[in-house]
Every structure is written in C-alpha cells, then in structure tokens.
Design a protein around this motif. Sequence first.
Motif, PDB file in Angstrom:
ATOM      1  N   THR A 119      -1.029   3.135   4.474  1.00  0.00           N
ATOM      2  CA  THR A 119       0.241   2.649   3.936  1.00  0.00           C
ATOM      3  C   THR A 119       0.435   1.159   4.191  1.00  0.00           C
ATOM      4  O   THR A 119       1.230   0.509   3.517  1.00  0.00           O
ATOM      5  CB  THR A 119       1.425   3.424   4.542  1.00  0.00           C
ATOM      6  N   LEU A 120      -0.296   0.608   5.155  1.00  0.00           N
ATOM      7  CA  LEU A 120      -0.158  -0.813   5.457  1.00  0.00           C
ATOM      8  C   LEU A 120      -0.451  -1.663   4.222  1.00  0.00           C
ATOM      9  O   LEU A 120       0.229  -2.661   3.964  1.00  0.00           O
ATOM     10  CB  LEU A 120      -1.108  -1.195   6.596  1.00  0.00           C
ATOM     11  N   ILE A 121      -1.443  -1.251   3.444  1.00  0.00           N
ATOM     12  CA  ILE A 121      -1.756  -1.983   2.214  1.00  0.00           C
ATOM     13  C   ILE A 121      -0.923  -1.478   1.043  1.00  0.00           C
ATOM     14  O   ILE A 121      -0.685  -2.193   0.076  1.00  0.00           O
ATOM     15  CB  ILE A 121      -3.271  -1.867   1.892  1.00  0.00           C
ATOM     16  N   GLY A 157     -11.857  -7.714   0.638  1.00  0.00           N
ATOM     17  CA  GLY A 157     -11.772  -6.467   1.403  1.00  0.00           C
ATOM     18  C   GLY A 157     -12.898  -6.329   2.406  1.00  0.00           C
ATOM     19  O   GLY A 157     -12.721  -5.726   3.470  1.00  0.00           O
ATOM     20  N   TYR A 201      -3.487   4.675  -4.042  1.00  0.00           N
ATOM     21  CA  TYR A 201      -2.483   3.952  -4.820  1.00  0.00           C
ATOM     22  C   TYR A 201      -2.961   3.758  -6.260  1.00  0.00           C
ATOM     23  O   TYR A 201      -2.166   3.829  -7.203  1.00  0.00           O
ATOM     24  CB  TYR A 201      -2.192   2.597  -4.185  1.00  0.00           C
ATOM     25  N   GLY A 222      -5.774   2.120  -0.676  1.00  0.00           N
ATOM     26  CA  GLY A 222      -5.918   1.432  -1.953  1.00  0.00           C
ATOM     27  C   GLY A 222      -6.386   2.362  -3.061  1.00  0.00           C
ATOM     28  O   GLY A 222      -5.898   2.290  -4.199  1.00  0.00           O
ATOM     29  N   GLN A 259      -2.754   3.034   8.498  1.00  0.00           N
ATOM     30  CA  GLN A 259      -3.557   1.957   7.925  1.00  0.00           C
ATOM     31  C   GLN A 259      -3.579   2.041   6.406  1.00  0.00           C
ATOM     32  O   GLN A 259      -3.683   1.021   5.717  1.00  0.00           O
ATOM     33  CB  GLN A 259      -4.988   1.998   8.481  1.00  0.00           C
ATOM     34  N   LEU A 312       1.714  -3.433  -2.190  1.00  0.00           N
ATOM     35  CA  LEU A 312       1.310  -3.058  -3.539  1.00  0.00           C
ATOM     36  C   LEU A 312       2.445  -2.368  -4.281  1.00  0.00           C
ATOM     37  O   LEU A 312       2.669  -2.602  -5.477  1.00  0.00           O
ATOM     38  CB  LEU A 312       0.082  -2.136  -3.487  1.00  0.00           C
ATOM     39  N   THR A 331      -9.112   1.013  10.874  1.00  0.00           N
ATOM     40  CA  THR A 331      -8.965  -0.205  10.075  1.00  0.00           C
ATOM     41  C   THR A 331     -10.040  -0.313   9.002  1.00  0.00           C
ATOM     42  O   THR A 331      -9.840  -0.986   7.984  1.00  0.00           O
ATOM     43  CB  THR A 331      -9.018  -1.470  10.957  1.00  0.00           C
ATOM     44  N   GLU A 355       5.911  -5.657   5.177  1.00  0.00           N
ATOM     45  CA  GLU A 355       4.956  -5.867   6.263  1.00  0.00           C
ATOM     46  C   GLU A 355       5.669  -6.399   7.507  1.00  0.00           C
ATOM     47  O   GLU A 355       5.419  -5.949   8.627  1.00  0.00           O
ATOM     48  CB  GLU A 355       3.876  -6.866   5.828  1.00  0.00           C
ATOM     49  N   PRO A 414      -7.403   1.433   5.036  1.00  0.00           N
ATOM     50  CA  PRO A 414      -7.003   0.627   3.879  1.00  0.00           C
ATOM     51  C   PRO A 414      -7.739   1.006   2.599  1.00  0.00           C
ATOM     52  O   PRO A 414      -7.149   0.970   1.512  1.00  0.00           O
ATOM     53  CB  PRO A 414      -7.356  -0.801   4.319  1.00  0.00           C
ATOM     54  N   SER A 419       6.134  -9.220   1.253  1.00  0.00           N
ATOM     55  CA  SER A 419       5.879  -9.521   2.663  1.00  0.00           C
ATOM     56  C   SER A 419       6.962  -8.950   3.572  1.00  0.00           C
ATOM     57  O   SER A 419       6.743  -8.759   4.765  1.00  0.00           O
ATOM     58  CB  SER A 419       5.759 -11.034   2.874  1.00  0.00           C
TER      59      SER A 419
END
Length: 438
Positions: free
Chosen positions: A44-46, A283, A178, A175, A42, A50, A167, A66, A171, A63
Amino acid sequence: MTSGSTTADAAVAAEPGPPPLSRNREYNVLWTANMVSQLGAQGTLIAYPLLVLGLGGSAFEASLAEFAIAGSRALAALPSGALADRVSRKTLMLVSEFGRAAALGVLALLVAIGHAPLAAIVVVAVVEGVCTSLFGTADQALLPSVVPSSQLADAVTRNTARYYLATIVGPGIGGFLYGVQRLLPFVAQAVTSAIAFVTLLFLRLPAPPAPVSSPEGEGEGEGADRPEGTLQAMASGLRWLRGNPAVRATVLFGTAFNLVFSGLLIAVVVMAQQDGRSGAEIGAIGALVGAGGVSGALAAGRLRRSLSPFTALMVLTWATAVLVPLLAVVPTGWPSGLVLGAAAFLAPTATALVAGHQMMVTPDEMRGRLAGLIGVSMGAGAALGPLLCGLLLETVHAVPTVLSCAAAFLLIALGVTVTPAVRAFPALPDNREHPSGS
C-alpha cells in the motif's frame, strides 16, 4: 573446592540448550505475523500516491498520504512505547492489526463505490501509521520474551531480513495489484492484516513480570506504589535513555544514518527520473537496496561473530562514506541501486549487534518505551531526510546533493570513531559459547 567447581561446570555444560530459532514456536509465530503484515504495508505504500494521482489529485496531494503515514507513525511511537509497557503487548498487536484491517477495508469499499475523497485517504493513512507504530513497538518489546539472550542477535538479523524482503516483494505486488484494479492493494492489506491477527491468536507468552511503578527506583515513600501514567512513563523512558550512554549514542547515530540514507534514496530516484530512466529501472533501485539488505542478513550470522560491535559500526559508516560519492559519477538507475545495495549489505550485522545489546540491557518494563523512543527518532529521520534532500535538489541540484550526503556520512563515521561509548560497546554473548542461553 576445585573438584566441586569442576562438577558444577560439568553439570551446566550438560544442560540442554534452547532450541534453534527454526524450532522456536513463539518466535516463528511472531515473525510470521509481522512478515505478513509488512508485505501488505509495503504494497500500500506505493498504492496510496498512485490512488490519489489516479483520482485526479496533484503530486503534492499524493505526497500527503505518504507524509500522513510517516508522520503519524513517528508521533505515535513515544506513547505507543509507554502503552506497550503498561498493557498486554499481544493485545496491543491484535488491536493494531484489527484497526488496520478495518480502516483498509473501509478505504477499499470507498474506492469500489467510486467515492474516495482525499480526506478519507489521508485519515486511513493516519490510522495505518498509528497502528503500525503500536504493532512495531509491541513486537520489538516482546522479542526478548520469546528468544533467549544468546539468540537475540540471530533473531534481530532474521527480523532485519524480513524487513528487506518485504521491501523487495511488497511494492511489486502492490503495483501489480493496482494495475489490475485500484482497490486490490487495499483489499490485500486488509486481508494480510486479518491473517496477521489470526496468526497472533496462537502466540503463547510467558507470564509478565510483576508491574513496577518506578522503573528507575525513584519516588520511594508515599505514593511510590501509584502506577505510572502515560506521560510519566514517557518521561521515565527518556530519563532511562539519558542515563545509558552506549544505548543513547547508538540511537543518535542510527537516527542520523537513517535520515541521510532515506534522503539519499529519494534523491537517487529523482535523479533517475530526471535522466529519463524507465519505471522498471527506477524500481530496480529499491529492489537492489532490498536485495543488498537480504544478502547482508544472510551473511550477518557469520560476520557478527568475527566483528566487535564497534568494528561493525566502523565498517558500516566508513564504507558508506566511501561508497556514496560514487553516486555522483555512476549512471542513474540500476548502477546507483548497486551502490546503495552495497551499503545496505553492511547494515544487518551492525543492527543485530546493536539492537541485541539494547534489548539485553533494557529491563522488560522499559522495553516498550525504548522501542517507542527509537521509533520516534527513526521516524523523524525517515520523514526529514527526503524533505532535506528534496530542498537540496531544488537549490543545488544532483551532484552537490550527493556530495552533501557523502559529507554527512563522513561526519557520522568520524563521530562513531571518536565516541567513547561506542568504542567501548560490549559484544553480545555467542550462543555457541553459551548453549544454555544464560
């Protein structure tokens, strides 16, 4: 005769029941490994989009990463399910976590040296999607091997809570990491996959049943003992699903519900962005959906004992059909998150009842194939839903898109209401009534 029966009943009643899930070592090992892995995924999903944007890529290129994860996961689900019925499921999970840790480690290294082309990012995303599919199908197929049938619904409920918890937390962690350093979310995922790998080494499983060359009892005679190939296994899984109306109906309705809900979530996020909501408010939408799911999972233990599977599905689908039109009138941002969170609250109860029954009626040698089929259908829904809602937003804009989703949920609710296989869906045994778990 009566005396003997009474004595036998008393002996059965005196048998010690299975330990609660909190003391079920193998279930907790499996749950922990999956929780750690999902947290990293979850995050790395965001981080993927980025990273692409941070390296100068376009929104379309962002995209692609994803889509690479969702698409590869959906495409790999069916062969993953067939594979999970032919090899050691524990080994499959270990291989998937090792592969994911290695791929994410390579990506982190490329980011560290300043050479992470889009092609490399997409390749790593594909590897992660395939590994996620392998891990998920094996995990789902293993669950009935480590949990008594009387506790399956509770186990599915806890697993659902695990997903929603990831979830909420994942994220945000991704975030934050990152923001500190681009490579950190990918390092974290590599580390969590390594931790999951080590955790799974401690998983002790019962001896698997004798291999069955023809799960449906077909093909007797010459060549009947020949082991199935992967394509044959996939075909036999489809035949098994086609021959089980209750399972087939719930898979189809679940796929339709997932397609519309995943698309609606993206639509709500886009609407909030178009209204100029802050990143924190946007968010909050995902966080409130996750919080609704976790709250629903906590309440599911009591709710599932007071609701039949048909009633639970009716409540979920009709309540969602009623709630979704509110998104056309409430402010975007956290108020729309509250509406979606209320719908998510109802999902764990229905999931526990339906998935628990699916696992109970599916022979062990077919569970991987069923998990793969569900993975394909759910993955396709998760990929197509945002695409369809995105097209609607471009052509008819926000309110008609929301109302179209509401109409779709209404059709799903009507379908659940009138489908005989769903109306007759059997209830799971209650572990309070069946302490032996048999």
